[in-house]
Write a protein that holds these residues in place. Structure first.
Motif, mmCIF file in Angstrom:
data_model
loop_
_atom_site.group_PDB
_atom_site.id
_atom_site.type_symbol
_atom_site.label_atom_id
_atom_site.label_comp_id
_atom_site.label_asym_id
_atom_site.label_seq_id
_atom_site.Cartn_x
_atom_site.Cartn_y
_atom_site.Cartn_z
ATOM 1 N N ASP A 1 -11.357 -2.215 -10.090
ATOM 2 C CA ASP A 1 -12.669 -1.387 -9.933
ATOM 3 C C ASP A 1 -13.588 -2.116 -8.856
ATOM 4 O O ASP A 1 -13.013 -3.269 -8.446
ATOM 5 C CB ASP A 1 -13.480 -1.448 -11.367
ATOM 6 C CG ASP A 1 -13.669 -2.573 -11.990
ATOM 7 O OD1 ASP A 1 -13.829 -3.866 -11.200
ATOM 8 O OD2 ASP A 1 -13.933 -2.709 -13.019
ATOM 9 N N GLU B 1 3.880 -8.931 -5.251
ATOM 10 C CA GLU B 1 5.103 -8.526 -4.322
ATOM 11 C C GLU B 1 4.834 -8.336 -3.050
ATOM 12 O O GLU B 1 5.773 -9.039 -2.045
ATOM 13 C CB GLU B 1 5.635 -7.287 -5.019
ATOM 14 C CG GLU B 1 7.041 -6.964 -4.345
ATOM 15 C CD GLU B 1 7.714 -5.635 -4.901
ATOM 16 O OE1 GLU B 1 7.583 -5.365 -6.025
ATOM 17 O OE2 GLU B 1 8.294 -4.774 -3.812
ATOM 18 N N THR C 1 1.583 6.718 -4.863
ATOM 19 C CA THR C 1 2.732 5.758 -4.908
ATOM 20 C C THR C 1 3.491 5.973 -3.424
ATOM 21 O O THR C 1 4.117 5.110 -3.055
ATOM 22 C CB THR C 1 3.760 6.178 -5.855
ATOM 23 O OG1 THR C 1 4.062 7.713 -5.901
ATOM 24 C CG2 THR C 1 3.247 5.777 -7.237
ATOM 25 N N THR C 2 3.385 7.138 -2.903
ATOM 26 C CA THR C 2 4.258 7.211 -1.645
ATOM 27 C C THR C 2 3.297 6.564 -0.216
ATOM 28 O O THR C 2 4.014 6.535 0.710
ATOM 29 C CB THR C 2 4.233 9.003 -1.317
ATOM 30 O OG1 THR C 2 2.958 9.351 -1.511
ATOM 31 C CG2 THR C 2 5.453 9.437 -2.178
ATOM 32 N N ALA D 1 1.341 -6.779 -10.184
ATOM 33 C CA ALA D 1 2.638 -7.243 -9.822
ATOM 34 C C ALA D 1 2.940 -6.813 -8.338
ATOM 35 O O ALA D 1 3.653 -7.318 -7.594
ATOM 36 C CB ALA D 1 3.754 -6.662 -10.653
ATOM 37 N N TRP D 2 2.350 -5.380 -7.973
ATOM 38 C CA TRP D 2 2.746 -4.904 -6.659
ATOM 39 C C TRP D 2 1.798 -5.771 -5.518
ATOM 40 O O TRP D 2 2.443 -6.307 -4.654
ATOM 41 C CB TRP D 2 2.093 -3.530 -6.749
ATOM 42 C CG TRP D 2 1.840 -2.874 -5.225
ATOM 43 C CD1 TRP D 2 0.974 -2.846 -4.456
ATOM 44 C CD2 TRP D 2 3.071 -2.683 -4.475
ATOM 45 N NE1 TRP D 2 1.040 -2.079 -3.271
ATOM 46 C CE2 TRP D 2 2.367 -2.270 -3.217
ATOM 47 C CE3 TRP D 2 4.467 -2.494 -4.419
ATOM 48 C CZ2 TRP D 2 3.063 -1.723 -2.084
ATOM 49 C CZ3 TRP D 2 5.001 -2.145 -3.510
ATOM 50 C CH2 TRP D 2 4.693 -1.730 -2.306
ATOM 51 N N ALA E 1 -5.606 3.621 -7.525
ATOM 52 C CA ALA E 1 -4.794 3.887 -8.719
ATOM 53 C C ALA E 1 -3.405 3.342 -9.035
ATOM 54 O O ALA E 1 -3.244 2.826 -10.247
ATOM 55 C CB ALA E 1 -5.130 5.493 -9.127
ATOM 56 N N PRO E 2 -2.494 3.602 -8.267
ATOM 57 C CA PRO E 2 -1.084 2.875 -8.514
ATOM 58 C C PRO E 2 -0.932 1.417 -8.192
ATOM 59 O O PRO E 2 0.195 0.988 -8.664
ATOM 60 C CB PRO E 2 -0.315 3.611 -7.376
ATOM 61 C CG PRO E 2 -1.158 3.849 -6.235
ATOM 62 C CD PRO E 2 -2.564 4.097 -6.779
ATOM 63 N N VAL E 3 -2.084 0.739 -7.861
ATOM 64 C CA VAL E 3 -1.756 -0.667 -7.326
ATOM 65 C C VAL E 3 -2.008 -1.602 -8.693
ATOM 66 O O VAL E 3 -2.866 -1.312 -9.544
ATOM 67 C CB VAL E 3 -2.924 -1.253 -6.428
ATOM 68 C CG1 VAL E 3 -2.725 -2.623 -6.233
ATOM 69 C CG2 VAL E 3 -2.864 -0.285 -5.263
ATOM 70 N N THR E 4 -1.181 -2.244 -8.969
ATOM 71 C CA THR E 4 -0.920 -3.290 -10.094
ATOM 72 C C THR E 4 -0.901 -4.730 -9.666
ATOM 73 O O THR E 4 -0.643 -5.207 -8.456
ATOM 74 C CB THR E 4 0.320 -2.943 -11.046
ATOM 75 O OG1 THR E 4 1.443 -3.476 -10.154
ATOM 76 C CG2 THR E 4 0.180 -1.670 -11.523
#
Lengths: 494, 223
Positions: free
Chosen positions: B201, B192, B154-155, B188-189, B183-186
């Motif tokens: 995957d 954005e 996330t950082t 929504a991200w 892994a932290p990517v969605t």
């Protein structure tokens, strides 16, 4: 007032997932890997330490090949038992091999909002709210930083997370988000402030720090640098392997145990070389990858075996274990979450893993759900009760009661019943209503769980942090932010 | 007359056998087979079969990876032959991929690169800990259609935004598409930060890249 923690204590049930000979085979294979294949340590300081102690260090590849004697001797310095301190001493957690403490899960990135049910990115207030709710739950022994405070700057995020957790719980905090030298120095300073003195920080550390390895057979540079600072300060330090069968580990359970074990024991050995006698712990959350997507699954028979087998390894090295259970891949608090989290927690608990990680996250530790937190706590309470086993004392055999009732009566209105009935397990979230009531009732278990979470959040007041302590913690974080800003400005100029 | 050899080429991919793939490629060169025929009717045909089995749930990611590696081994033999004949394999798109600055995780990124490459994309892998400028430079240099940016933390995922913005500032957007993963990517991200897509995957990444290229072939919309 602090709510007493009710941990799994001295389980009567137990079982052996690996024979001593099988543990030794994994150990020997691990040492051979460490000696001949090596483990990557991308940190100048770590490489210097290994080299100074006679390991073969390849500066170009950053791979360390350590002789078995060096690793074993280093590990021998690790204390077998120590205490995780809490702001409230009554909540200290002795890691003595007799307890299984559960923590919240970490470190997620999204949350199902407690009021709106909307899925959104996590922020600092969520970290505070979760600590406050977990503070009120007797199943929760310690708080693991559950979500990333993504509304805070990256360089001070982990410290804000610590600050608000200490403000909202008197329990021990374990985190995995301190991964740079400035963060580690600040985290140690904050732990000293919370403890009140360096002496107390060492005797009853209110913080423990876990670092993730980089499977297969590697470590992260920032994590290594941070962990060495923590270990020197007597902050309990662990290394977690998340090696995944067929992906970042071999397709076999035993092979993945070897790969993860090589990562963890070399990490712990490094801590003991840097600071002999430093409190360290083994940590693991291995899984089998999903064969179709390659994703971390977080539930399945392999996970359950890892849960039990890893404790056999930690016991072999005489260090405490922080074990990933409750690691469901489910997207909602549903059937899948129930099966995966029950079995993983049972298997890790029956072998007395010292710490369990952790309650509340879904989708392979990415999405926080307050309902899942409550369900996971219920799973823990089921396991806690089951592991007590069966009491066959005279009182429990109940001969007098049996004689009194005889054939065809009932045991409802007996003193013996009244004395013992409250020891029977009571459910909060199993739907035990009659069918006719269930059929017409609009509410279901997730509603009850959410209602309880909301109620705690509204009414529970954790023992407040001394205002002076809170201000001192904020000052440390502010200083780190100023330093980061100054560094960024000078980067911009150069 | 090449049927037997083509069948062996297909089998080498389905079996994920690098040695057999390279050997059949050498045989093709020795026999004077048109390398484009070897690729299309031999190896790619095998790869399609693997893809179909994967979709049907009869084959798994490791099968795909082994097939991709075998494909790579065959291509290594055939590429000089293609060059000698001044022939070119049809490229589905040019992709630059890398893991963002400050992040050293690469398994996921490598997997995506391998699958894209096997699926007919020209892939330029910049490795890990890649600064924004390097992404921009490589996108220009290789005339990339797509830039793939990976982040596990996330950082560090904010670095994905920096790449989108950097490419825009360099005047390469929206011609160059940006896809993100990790892994932290969605979803929504990705939306954005203005990325053109994300995938959870490797197979999804191939589908996404294919979709973006198909879109790129279509006439550009006005306004």
């Amino acid at each position: 007032m602090a709510i007493p923690i009710d941990p799994i204590t001295s389980p009567k049930l137990g079982f052996e997932v690996l024979t001593p000979d099988e543990v030794r085979r994994i150990h020997e294979a691990t040492l051979e890997v460490v000696e001949t294949v090596g483990v990557r340590f991308p940190s100048e300081r770590a490489l210097d330490v290994w080299a100074a102690h006679g390991a073969t260090v390849d500066r170009a590849t950053q791979v360390v090949k350590a002789p078995r004697g060096l690793v074993i001797e280093a590990l021998a310095h690790a204390p077998a038992s120590y205490v995780l301190g809490a702001r409230d001493p009554s909540q200290d957690l002795p890691l003595d091999g007799q307890h299984v403490y559960a923590g919240t899960d970490g470190c997620g990135i999204e949350i199902i909002d407690i009021e709106t049910g909307e899925l959104r990115r996590s922020r600092l207030q969520d970290v505070a709210d979760i600590a406050r709710i977990a503070d009120a739950m007797d199943e929760v022994g310690f708080i693991w930083t559950p979500l990333s405070a993504q509304d805070m700057p990256p360089e001070s995020r982990s410290l804000h997370e610590l600050r608000v957790q200490w403000a909202n719980t008197t329990k021990h905090i374990q985190t995995e988000t301190v991964v740079t030298i400035p963060e580690a120095l600040a985290a140690v300073e904050m732990a000293t402030i919370v403890a009140g003195s360096e002496e107390v920080r060492r005797a009853r550390p209110p913080l423990s720090i876990m670092q993730c390895t980089t499977s297969p057979l590697g470590h992260d540079g920032g994590s290594l640098d941070a962990s060495m600072i923590a270990a020197e300060a007597g902050i309990p330090t662990g290394f977690m392997t998340m090696s995944s069968c067929a992906f970042s580990g071999p397709a076999t359970v035993a092979g993945t145990l070897v790969v993860g074990n090589a990562e963890v024991i070399t990490g712990l050995a490094l801590m003991e070389l840097v600071a002999p006698g430093a409190p360290v712990f083994y940590a693991a959350a291995q899984t089998a990858m999903d064969l179709r997507s390659g994703a971390y699954t977080g539930g399945g028979p392999e996970d359950f075996l890892f849960g039990a087998a890893t404790n056999a390894l930690a016991d072999f090295y005489r260090v405490p274990l922080s074990m990933g259970s409750f690691a469901t891949g489910a997207k909602l608090p549903d059937w899948q979450a129930g099966v995966e989290n029950s079995l993983s927690t049972f298997m890790a608990s029956i072998v007395t893993s010292d710490m369990l990680l952790g309650m509340g996250l879904l989708n392979g530790s990415r999405i926080w759900s307050y309902a899942q937190l409550m369900f996971d706590a219920e799973i823990y309470s089921i396991v806690r009760k089951t592991l007590k086993g069966i009491d066959v004392s005279d009182e429990a055999l109940a001969m007098d009661a049996i004689r009194e009732v005889g054939p065809n009566g009932d045991f409802l209105a007996l003193k013996h019943t009244r004395t013992h009935m409250r020891r029977l397990w009571q459910s909060r979230y199993m739907d035990r209503r009659m069918y006719g009531i269930w059929e017409t009732a609009p509410d279901r278990a997730p509603d009850w769980a959410l209602a309880r979470a909301r109620e705690i959040l509204k009414t529970h007041e954790p023992d407040p942090l001394d205002p002076g302590v809170a201000a001192a913690l904020e000052a440390v974080v502010a200083r780190v932010e100023r330093a980061a800003a100054a560094a960024a400005a000078s980067d911009g100029r150069s | 007359m090449h049927e037997e050899l083509l069948a062996a080429m297909r089998a080498s991919i389905v079996d994920g056998d690098q040695d057999a793939a390279a050997e059949t490629a050498r045989q093709a060169v020795a026999e004077g087979m048109d390398p484009l025929v070897a690729i299309d009717d031999g190896y790619v045909s095998g790869l399609s079969h693997v893809g179909a089995c994967f979709s049907a749930g009869d084959m798994f990611l490791p099968d795909m990876m082994l097939a991709a590696r075998a494909m790579k081994a065959a291509m290594a033999v055939l590429e000089p032959e293609l060059a000698a004949r001044s022939a070119q394999r049809r490229v589905r798109g040019r992709v630059v991929i890398g893991t963002v600055k400050g992040d050293i995780h690469e398994i996921g990124k490598n997997l995506v690169g391998m699958m894209l490459s096997a699926s007919g994309f020209e892939v330029h892998d910049l490795g890990v800990d890649v600064p924004v400028d390097r992404f921009i430079e490589a996108a220009r240099e290789h005339r990339a259609d797509i830039v793939g940016v990976s982040a596990l933390l996330t950082t560090t995922m904010t670095g994905q935004r920096a790449v989108v913005e950097g490419l825009a500032a360099a005047g390469l957007r929206p011609g160059v598409k940006v896809i993100v993963g990790g892994a932290p990517v969605t979803r929504a991200w990705a939306a954005e930060i203005g990325a053109d897509g994300y995938s959870e995957d490797a197979m999804g990444a191939v589908a996404l890249a294919t979709r973006l290229m198909d879109g790129a072939d279509a006439p550009a919309s006005v306004g």
